[in-house]
Scaffold this motif. Sequence first.
Motif: not given
Length: 114
Positions: A36-52, A77-89
Amino acid sequence: MVNIRKLEADLWESADLLRAGSKLTSNQYCMPVLGLIFLRYAYSRYKLVEQEILKNRPIRNGRVMPVEASDFNEKSALYLPKQAQYTWLVNLPEDIVSQKLSDTQGHMMRVNEP
């Protein structure tokens, strides 16, 4: 700025509560917690890169081109499909079977019983 000492104290308190409130040993709950800690980190990084990525995204026929996994690879950065994103889970209903949700391959989601 994150107060590291407070964060550490909060994490230890959470671990103590988990240990006291369940019959699980630390070996049994450490991997899900670390996951969960890793997923939260990956999701935060995903959102930053997605904005960029979206800032410079080409527009065709009035629509922004969809973001792809390769866009994230280029930014390390890791690409997270919708079903792997922290907020969706986090927002999944408790009874996912009755919701008839599907995974990225279209398979019905189910709960694995121990």
